[in-house]
Design a protein around this motif. Structure first.
Motif, PDB file in Angstrom:
ATOM      1  N   ILE A 186     -59.756   3.142 -12.916  1.00 18.40           N
ATOM      2  CA  ILE A 186     -59.169   4.385 -13.393  1.00 18.40           C
ATOM      3  C   ILE A 186     -57.665   4.199 -13.465  1.00 18.40           C
ATOM      4  O   ILE A 186     -57.005   3.999 -12.443  1.00 18.40           O
ATOM      5  CB  ILE A 186     -59.529   5.570 -12.478  1.00 18.40           C
ATOM      6  N   ALA A 235     -53.175   7.569 -11.265  1.00 16.44           N
ATOM      7  CA  ALA A 235     -53.554   8.077  -9.946  1.00 16.44           C
ATOM      8  C   ALA A 235     -52.869   9.405  -9.668  1.00 16.44           C
ATOM      9  O   ALA A 235     -52.418   9.675  -8.557  1.00 16.44           O
ATOM     10  CB  ALA A 235     -53.207   7.057  -8.860  1.00 16.44           C
ATOM     11  N   GLY A 286     -56.879  11.681 -12.077  1.00 15.36           N
ATOM     12  CA  GLY A 286     -57.354  10.342 -11.717  1.00 15.36           C
ATOM     13  C   GLY A 286     -57.866  10.266 -10.296  1.00 15.36           C
ATOM     14  O   GLY A 286     -58.927   9.674 -10.032  1.00 15.36           O
ATOM     15  N   GLN A 287     -57.133  10.862  -9.362  1.00 14.44           N
ATOM     16  CA  GLN A 287     -57.557  10.834  -7.960  1.00 14.44           C
ATOM     17  C   GLN A 287     -58.865  11.593  -7.762  1.00 14.44           C
ATOM     18  O   GLN A 287     -59.770  11.117  -7.063  1.00 14.44           O
ATOM     19  CB  GLN A 287     -56.473  11.434  -7.063  1.00 14.44           C
ATOM     20  N   ALA A 346     -61.711   9.607  -9.279  1.00 15.30           N
ATOM     21  CA  ALA A 346     -61.989   8.431  -8.449  1.00 15.30           C
ATOM     22  C   ALA A 346     -62.766   8.807  -7.203  1.00 15.30           C
ATOM     23  O   ALA A 346     -63.716   8.127  -6.806  1.00 15.30           O
ATOM     24  CB  ALA A 346     -60.671   7.753  -8.064  1.00 15.30           C
ATOM     25  N   THR A 406     -61.631   1.288  -8.719  1.00 15.05           N
ATOM     26  CA  THR A 406     -60.278   0.809  -8.462  1.00 15.05           C
ATOM     27  C   THR A 406     -59.296   1.731  -9.163  1.00 15.05           C
ATOM     28  O   THR A 406     -59.437   2.004 -10.360  1.00 15.05           O
ATOM     29  CB  THR A 406     -60.070  -0.621  -8.991  1.00 15.05           C
ATOM     30  N   LEU A 407     -58.317   2.229  -8.439  1.00 16.61           N
ATOM     31  CA  LEU A 407     -57.260   3.058  -9.020  1.00 16.61           C
ATOM     32  C   LEU A 407     -56.104   2.161  -9.442  1.00 16.61           C
ATOM     33  O   LEU A 407     -55.617   1.351  -8.646  1.00 16.61           O
ATOM     34  CB  LEU A 407     -56.772   4.090  -8.009  1.00 16.61           C
ATOM     35  N   THR A 457     -52.346   2.287 -10.425  1.00 16.24           N
ATOM     36  CA  THR A 457     -51.208   3.197 -10.328  1.00 16.24           C
ATOM     37  C   THR A 457     -49.921   2.483 -10.723  1.00 16.24           C
ATOM     38  O   THR A 457     -49.888   1.249 -10.839  1.00 16.24           O
ATOM     39  CB  THR A 457     -51.094   3.758  -8.902  1.00 16.24           C
ATOM     40  N   LEU A 516     -58.175   7.477   0.215  1.00 14.02           N
ATOM     41  CA  LEU A 516     -58.086   8.588  -0.732  1.00 14.02           C
ATOM     42  C   LEU A 516     -58.780   9.813  -0.137  1.00 14.02           C
ATOM     43  O   LEU A 516     -59.977   9.786   0.150  1.00 14.02           O
ATOM     44  CB  LEU A 516     -58.744   8.216  -2.062  1.00 14.02           C
ATOM     45  N   SER A 565     -57.017  -0.327  -4.938  1.00 11.28           N
ATOM     46  CA  SER A 565     -55.929   0.148  -5.797  1.00 11.28           C
ATOM     47  C   SER A 565     -55.021  -1.024  -6.133  1.00 11.28           C
ATOM     48  O   SER A 565     -54.916  -1.996  -5.385  1.00 11.28           O
ATOM     49  CB  SER A 565     -55.133   1.272  -5.117  1.00 11.28           C
TER      50      SER A 565
END
Length: 300
Positions: free
Chosen positions: A5, A8, A12-13, A16, A27-28, A30, A44, A60
């Motif tokens: 994604i 963040a 997005g958060q 996720a 996987t974020l 950012t 998170l 991330s």
């Protein structure tokens, strides 16, 4: 399913968190190493609508190009950040599926110039607020609508089969129509909340604000055939009531001193209407007011 994604922020958060909860490998991606470090240290955290907390340990990174091949890339950044991402996305294998989560219509044709075989678009109506770099608050349940514009729906099956009443996912047929309808909702809510500096619910409880919203609605229904059937006014009222305590993204941008998505949402709607001989004077006035506020740097 392996999903990256990009973005963040609040959307997005929240996405996720729910996808990781459903069992997917998320996987974020950012922009800052500081956010990566905080996500690695604190994990998170999602503050649910009932006040409880859900914590997910997810990967991330700041480097999309260094990720192993993903099944799906979700692009959850604002339109202004897309321009710097297109080159990276076009370099990914054509077999990687893409899902775009932007407001407005400006990105629709641009995204379809990418070489990927499977491209879908998403429209969300949930409420989300970023509390800090590793915490997001779920402020209202809303449907995550997905429309596949190119390719095979099988590529998005795992996503479409997410079963969570707090994060309902729905497949719709026409991506451009879905984005247009979401832009209409945004035109009726976002500029007014940004200028009046009120939460969504006050647009229906404040008599004068409601009259303004009704005026904009009449302008849109005069300009665009079929809006009254697709988006009856009671649906707009219902959305305002369901997200009564939400701070719209455009108001949040004003508070934070950021440039909003007024051009990619309202600007595109105004251009399309003008091409058909409709000026939309009330909405156009709000459009210029938001632009003037942004140019002045005024927050509150």
């Amino acid at each position: 399913m392996d999903i990256a994604i990009i973005g963040a922020g609040a959307v997005g958060q929240l996405t996720a968190s729910f996808l990781a909860e459903s069992g997917m490998s998320v996987t974020l991606v950012t922009r800052t190493q500081g956010q990566v470090d905080e996500l690695n240290e604190k994990y998170l955290t999602r503050v649910n609508v009932d006040g409880t907390k859900t914590i997910q340990k997810i990967a991330s990174t700041t480097k999309l190009v260094e990720l192993s091949q993903q099944d799906l890339i979700v692009i959850a950044v604002k339109y202004g950040q897309l321009q710097e991402l297109y080159e990276q996305l076009s370099a990914l294998p054509s077999t990687v599926s893409l899902l775009f989560m932007q407001n407005g219509l400006a990105h629709f044709d641009e995204a379809l110039r990418l070489p990927q075989k499977n491209i879908a678009f998403c429209s969300v109506s949930f409420g989300a607020q970023m509390i800090n770099q590793s915490t997001v608050q779920h402020r209202g349940v809303g449907v995550c609508k997905i429309a596949i514009e190119r390719g095979n729906s099988d590529a998005f099956n795992d996503l479409l089969q997410v079963r969570n009443s707090l994060y309902p996912v729905e497949l719709v047929a026409n991506a451009e129509q879905m984005l247009f309808e979401k832009a209409v909702f945004n035109c009726l809510i976002n500029p007014l909340t940004a200028i009046l500096q009120v939460k969504n619910g006050e647009l229906v409880t404040n008599k004068q604000a409601f009259l303004l919203m009704q005026t904009i609605y009449r302008e849109l229904t005069d300009a665009y055939e079929g809006i009254e059937q697709a988006i009856p006014l009671f649906k707009v009222i219902d959305l305002c009531e369901k997200t009564a305590n939400n701070t719209s993204s455009m108001l949040a941008d004003r508070i934070q001193g950021r440039k909003s998505e007024i051009d990619t949402i309202v600007g595109v709607i105004l251009e399309k209407a003008l091409a058909n001989g409709h000026n939309l004077p009330t909405l156009r006035t709000l459009y210029y007011q938001v632009l003037a506020i942004e140019e002045s740097g005024e927050r509150r």
